[in-house]
Structure formats: C-alpha cells, structure tokens
Design a protein around this motif. Structure first.
Motif, PDB file in Angstrom:
ATOM      1  N   SER A 124       0.831  -1.233   0.060  1.00  0.00           N
ATOM      2  CA  SER A 124       0.104   0.172  -0.176  1.00  0.00           C
ATOM      3  C   SER A 124       0.883   1.180   0.117  1.00  0.00           C
ATOM      4  O   SER A 124       0.557   2.097  -0.911  1.00  0.00           O
ATOM      5  N   LYS A 125       2.019   1.209   0.776  1.00  0.00           N
ATOM      6  CA  LYS A 125       2.729   2.575   0.914  1.00  0.00           C
ATOM      7  C   LYS A 125       3.427   2.848  -0.635  1.00  0.00           C
ATOM      8  O   LYS A 125       3.523   4.071  -1.086  1.00  0.00           O
ATOM      9  N   MET A 126       3.890   1.707  -0.988  1.00  0.00           N
ATOM     10  CA  MET A 126       4.773   1.945  -2.342  1.00  0.00           C
ATOM     11  C   MET A 126       3.725   1.997  -3.427  1.00  0.00           C
ATOM     12  O   MET A 126       3.993   2.915  -4.114  1.00  0.00           O
ATOM     13  N   LYS A 127       2.532   1.564  -3.243  1.00  0.00           N
ATOM     14  CA  LYS A 127       1.474   2.140  -4.237  1.00  0.00           C
ATOM     15  C   LYS A 127       1.161   3.494  -4.283  1.00  0.00           C
ATOM     16  O   LYS A 127       1.023   3.994  -5.270  1.00  0.00           O
ATOM     17  N   LYS A 128       0.876   4.000  -3.240  1.00  0.00           N
ATOM     18  CA  LYS A 128       0.669   5.177  -2.821  1.00  0.00           C
ATOM     19  C   LYS A 128       1.879   6.400  -3.508  1.00  0.00           C
ATOM     20  O   LYS A 128       1.424   7.183  -4.010  1.00  0.00           O
ATOM     21  N   ILE A 129       2.987   5.984  -3.196  1.00  0.00           N
ATOM     22  CA  ILE A 129       3.940   6.774  -3.520  1.00  0.00           C
ATOM     23  C   ILE A 129       4.257   6.789  -5.158  1.00  0.00           C
ATOM     24  O   ILE A 129       4.453   7.566  -5.820  1.00  0.00           O
ATOM     25  N   GLN A 157      11.276   3.561  -2.355  1.00  0.00           N
ATOM     26  CA  GLN A 157      10.000   3.062  -2.622  1.00  0.00           C
ATOM     27  C   GLN A 157       9.515   3.301  -4.016  1.00  0.00           C
ATOM     28  O   GLN A 157       8.924   2.204  -4.635  1.00  0.00           O
ATOM     29  N   ARG A 158       9.814   4.355  -4.807  1.00  0.00           N
ATOM     30  CA  ARG A 158       9.491   4.664  -6.165  1.00  0.00           C
ATOM     31  C   ARG A 158      10.293   3.871  -7.044  1.00  0.00           C
ATOM     32  O   ARG A 158       9.908   3.120  -7.921  1.00  0.00           O
ATOM     33  N   LEU A 159      11.538   3.586  -6.716  1.00  0.00           N
ATOM     34  CA  LEU A 159      12.593   2.756  -7.422  1.00  0.00           C
ATOM     35  C   LEU A 159      12.177   1.394  -7.443  1.00  0.00           C
ATOM     36  O   LEU A 159      12.082   0.667  -8.532  1.00  0.00           O
ATOM     37  N   ASN A 160      11.937   0.912  -6.150  1.00  0.00           N
ATOM     38  CA  ASN A 160      11.364  -0.771  -6.030  1.00  0.00           C
ATOM     39  C   ASN A 160      10.048  -0.897  -6.857  1.00  0.00           C
ATOM     40  O   ASN A 160       9.904  -1.805  -7.250  1.00  0.00           O
ATOM     41  N   ALA A 161       9.242   0.249  -6.901  1.00  0.00           N
ATOM     42  CA  ALA A 161       7.745  -0.031  -7.643  1.00  0.00           C
ATOM     43  C   ALA A 161       8.189  -0.170  -9.070  1.00  0.00           C
ATOM     44  O   ALA A 161       7.736  -1.011  -9.536  1.00  0.00           O
ATOM     45  N   VAL A 162       9.060   0.523  -9.527  1.00  0.00           N
ATOM     46  CA  VAL A 162       9.353   0.582 -11.050  1.00  0.00           C
ATOM     47  C   VAL A 162       9.938  -0.860 -11.478  1.00  0.00           C
ATOM     48  O   VAL A 162       9.752  -1.254 -12.273  1.00  0.00           O
TER      49      VAL A 162
END
Length: 190
Positions: A124-129, A157-162
C-alpha cells in the motif's frame, strides 16, 4: 559496523556517505544516463540495507557494493540491448499507416493493463508513492512532505515499484521493449 548491523540509521548514513560517490562514479563508467546511474546507486544501497546483518567489516560492505553495482549495470545494459533490438520492429509498427493503428493500440492497452495489474499488487505505501509520483506528477520531496516520510524513503519506494513493474514485464519482451521505447521518448518511468 556493529551499529550498522543492528539497523542504526546514523551508522547507515555514515556508510552511505563513505561509499555513495564511489559507487555512483563506478556505475557512470557503464551508463551514460545520470538518472539511471542514480537509480542503480540507490538500489545498491537498498540491497545493502536489506543484508546489513551479514557484513563483518567496512571492506565487506565495499566489496558487496562493487559486486552489486556491477551486476545491476550488467542487467540494465542487457535489458537496454534487448530494447534496442526490438526498437526497430516497434518503430516500424509505430510508423505504419492507420490500418495497423489498431494493433499498436492493442499493444498499448496490453501494456497499460499489465502495469495497472502490477501497481495493484504493490504494497500500500509503495503503491501510494508510485501513484503520487506518476499520476499526480509530484516530486519525491512533495510526496515525503505529504506522507510524512523521508525523501530517501520515497525515492527507494518509487525505485522498487518501478523495478517490480519492469520485472513483471520481463516475461513480455515485446511489451517491455515498447515500454523502454516509450520511456526513451517520454521519461514516464525515469
């Protein structure tokens, strides 16, 4: 080192300051993109933090960062090569007359659906970011302020999401190549 292994953030910051420039300049030897070099450097330190309990000495940390940087550069260059190989095929598809526009739109829709499905799977936090960054176009500092987080946390978090989204696309080489081509034309995932 004991404090670092225990998860002390000040100790991590000391190690980060000690090695950051060294790792970044090493990565820049392989990559021409400053943004990609920064992302890979951040990823090295993210991986270091995940394995913090395993390092007996500063020399071991340095060796780990060197290997992590080398491997991440290799993986990046391997994917970039694959994208270049597919780029000609995709450019011809993009430049075809309108009767083939349907095929291109179908490919784009597959890409967007796959990305949306992967975004839904993010914590959820990563998705929100991710959504604040890419849907609303907020900078990491703005997101950090809005969510009460550290700027580096937002960047990680943004880097990990990508990374997770690109990893999901790895099983779909045509879609990944389209993403990388579109990314090079308009840096959505940069």
């Amino acid at each position: 080192m004991h404090l670092f292994r225990e998860g002390d953030k000040d100790a991590f910051e000391h190690i980060y300051k000690h090695f950051n420039k060294r790792v970044f300049f090493y990565v820049r030897q392989y990559l021409s993109s400053i943004t990609e070099a920064q992302d890979i450097t951040s990823e090295c330190f993210f991986r270091l933090w995940e394995k913090k309990a395993e390092f007996p000495s500063l020399d071991a940390v340095g060796a780990f960062l060197h290997v992590a940087a080398r491997n991440l550069c290799f993986n990046y260059l391997k994917h970039a090569k694959m994208a270049r190989e597919k780029e000609g095929e995709l450019l011809s598809l993009l430049n075809m007359p309108d009767d083939n526009g349907f095929k291109l739109e179908e490919l784009r829709m597959q890409l967007l659906n796959l990305i949306a499905a992967e975004v839904d799977k993010l914590p959820s936090k990563m998705k929100k970011i991710f959504l604040l960054s890419y849907e609303e176009g907020l900078k990491p500092a703005q997101i950090a302020e809005r969510l009460g987080l550290q700027v580096q946390t937002v960047k990680n978090q943004r880097l990990n999401a990508v990374k997770l989204i690109k990893a999901a696309l790895a099983d779909h080489p045509s879609l990944l190549a389209l993403l990388l081509l579109l990314e090079s034309k308009s840096p959505v995932f940069g």
